[in-house]
Design an enzyme around this catalytic site. Structure first.
Site, PDB file in Angstrom:
ATOM      1  N   SER A   1      -9.803   2.423   3.023  1.00 27.06           N
ATOM      2  CA  SER A   1      -8.872   3.134   2.157  1.00 27.06           C
ATOM      3  C   SER A   1      -7.945   2.197   1.367  1.00 27.06           C
ATOM      4  O   SER A   1      -7.320   2.619   0.399  1.00 27.06           O
ATOM      5  CB  SER A   1      -8.002   4.084   2.999  1.00 27.06           C
TER       6      SER A   1
ATOM      7  N   SER B   1     -10.377   0.065   7.260  1.00 33.88           N
ATOM      8  CA  SER B   1      -9.789   0.190   5.925  1.00 33.88           C
ATOM      9  C   SER B   1      -9.105  -1.065   5.391  1.00 33.88           C
ATOM     10  O   SER B   1      -8.658  -1.076   4.249  1.00 33.88           O
ATOM     11  CB  SER B   1      -8.784   1.349   5.901  1.00 33.88           C
TER      12      SER B   1
ATOM     13  N   LYS C   1       0.843  -1.202   0.000  1.00 31.90           N
ATOM     14  CA  LYS C   1       0.000   0.000   0.000  1.00 31.90           C
ATOM     15  C   LYS C   1       0.879   1.254   0.000  1.00 31.90           C
ATOM     16  O   LYS C   1       1.932   1.293   0.651  1.00 31.90           O
ATOM     17  CB  LYS C   1      -0.908  -0.036   1.241  1.00 31.90           C
TER      18      LYS C   1
END
Length: 495
Positions: free
Chosen positions: A158, A182, A78
């Site tokens: 997210s 998330s 990420k």
């Protein structure tokens, strides 16, 4: 072997050990899949040179018999994790051009375990969002679609890029972070497994901060077994993070016995919310029945302060974000606005932050600054902290009554269309976190397991919440649920 990118971590690891494939072959298969999947916008910084270099090094270690847990396994990282020499922007314009000279502890742990980084993954800006629509790179797209409908769906947020990449077999697994859901919400939206460990189990050092008392890294994988393998590699104590624990990291995979006889699973009555779709209610009751059939005892429990969780979260998280994001000022690194003649330092701060931060980040920074201001600190921030303590005590009371884990829905719906909520009241988007934020406020481990499809053919997930530091037991119960649910559906390839 065909379709190497579709392997699980466990299967790929076994194939490597048996000499049935190589890390170079696995990595090449994933890189090829990534290049063919630009329509998903999951990978935003591709690192094929780094990937192939690490794959060759992994093959050499495997040949020598010196192979750590994830040696040679290709994964995505990420964009919130700082990676040495590779752009690490947190999907924000304000960090454009930032290439850290250091590696986050979690990504370094994965390097040490032999994992191969394929590139950086899309996300909501500074992890603020539930749909991956606040990214400076543009929307990540869910590989799943509603029947024959071609409308693009959100992969959740997210960690939307991570979820999309794992679900579409662009990588074998990915890192995510979870501040209010998330990891778990996007995992549920894309039919994969995502675990948020206990706060402090993974170091936060080198992870670009959103809300420091809530943020926690975790793996996003194709199976519960893979989650156990990757979580062990990610966890460590870290002198650079004062909130990380020095507890030993168990062999989580060895704890997956599948035997949950005698376990007590709590069903919180406060999670039965008016307006919850019938399909969510059904999959929840089906999940409870599956665990009961596997030998667990199902008990009703009360978490009375649940209704205050979302308001408390949306005071605490923006307050911490306001403090953390004050460092992005255009002075030392990242974006700096062009200044007019006569502009001073105040104008530079104002213009840089106005240009560099997106609307959602600006909204949360303003909320956070407001609730921390002198006249409102006690009315909002201090009160929210007290509510957080009460929420934590609710869980402690449930576990004190002998409950081993708590079963809830992971999300209030299946994946929705990109653009369907973004222009509406932002509060509607915040409601996506209704089942997940309590876990972050209490610092507990939580896992999302795919449990079925809705009538549109989209995945639905169930959430299990565990005792602090007891990820091993949580993963074992999740493995039992995964086996009973038998979820094997994959998105039809359109990209």
């Amino acid at each position: 072997m065909a379709d190497l990118n579709k392997l699980t971590l466990a299967d790929a690891r076994d194939a490597l050990k048996k000499g049935e494939t190589t890390s170079v072959e696995l990595t090449e298969a994933c890189l090829k899949a990534i290049d063919a999947a630009d329509a998903l916008n999951a990978f935003v910084h591709k690192t094929p040179e780094i990937a192939m270099e690490r794959a060759r090094a992994a093959d050499a270690r495997l040949a020598e018999g010196d192979a750590p847990a994830m040696c040679g396994l290709p994964i995505g990282i990420k964009d919130l994790f700082c990676t040495r020499g590779v752009p690490s922007q947190a999907a924000s314009g304000i960090l454009e051009g930032f290439r850290p000279e250091y590696e986050s502890t979690v990504s370094q742990n994965l390097i040490d375990a032999g994992a191969v980084m394929l590139g950086k993954l899309n996300m909501d800006e500074f992890a603020m969002g539930s749909s991956n629509e606040t990214s400076v790179y543009g929307n990540a797209v869910n590989p799943w679609r509603r029947g024959n409908d071609e409308a693009a769906l959100t992969p959740g947020g997210s960690s939307g890029g991570s979820a999309s990449a794992v679900a579409a077999d662009l990588c074998l697994a990915a890192t995510g972070t979870d501040t209010g859901g998330s990891i778990r919400q996007p995992a549920a939206f894309t039919g994969i497994v995502g675990i948020k460990p206990t706060y402090g189990r993974c170091s936060r050092w080198g992870i670009i901060a959103f809300a420091s008392s809530l943020d926690q890294a975790g793996p996003m994988t194709k199976t519960v077994r893979d989650a156990a393998i990757m979580l062990e590699a990610m966890c460590s104590s870290d002198a650079k993070d004062s909130t990380s624990t020095d507890l030993p990291v168990p062999n989580f995979e060895a704890l997956l016995t599948g035997d949950i006889r005698g376990k007590k699973i709590g069903i919180p009555r406060e999670y039965r919310i008016d307006g919850t779709p019938e399909e969510i209610e059904k999959i929840w009751s089906d999940g409870a029945a599956m665990l009961k059939d596997a030998g667990a005892e199902i008990v009703d429990i009360s978490l009375p302060h649940t209704k205050y969780a979302l308001p408390a979260y949306y005071v605490i998280a923006p307050a911490e974000a306001s403090s953390n994001l004050a460092r992005y000022d255009g002075v030392r690194y990242g974006h700096r606005a062009k200044l007019a003649q006569g502009d001073g330092i105040t104008e530079m701060y104002e213009k840089t932050r106005a240009e560099g931060f997106g609307d959602e980040v600006q909204r949360r920074v303003m909320i956070g600054t407001y609730v921390l201001s002198a006249g409102f600190y006690d009315a909002y921030y201090n009160r929210a902290r007290k509510v957080r303590t009460l929420i934590k005590k609710d869980f402690e009371d449930a576990f004190a009554q002998g409950v081993d884990a708590i079963l809830t829905p992971a999300t209030p719906s299946s994946a929705f269309g990109l653009g369907e909520m973004a222009e509406a009241d932002p509060v509607q988007m915040y409601l996506n976190d209704v089942f997940t934020v309590t876990v972050n406020l209490a610092g507990l481990p939580g896992i999302s397991v795919p449990a079925g499809l809705d009538k549109q053919g989209l995945p639905l997930g169930l959430q299990l919440i565990g005792k602090p530091w007891d990820e091993g037991d949580l993963l074992n119960i999740a493995a039992s649920l995964e086996k009973s649910a038998g979820f094997v559906a994959k998105p039809a390839q359109w990209w």
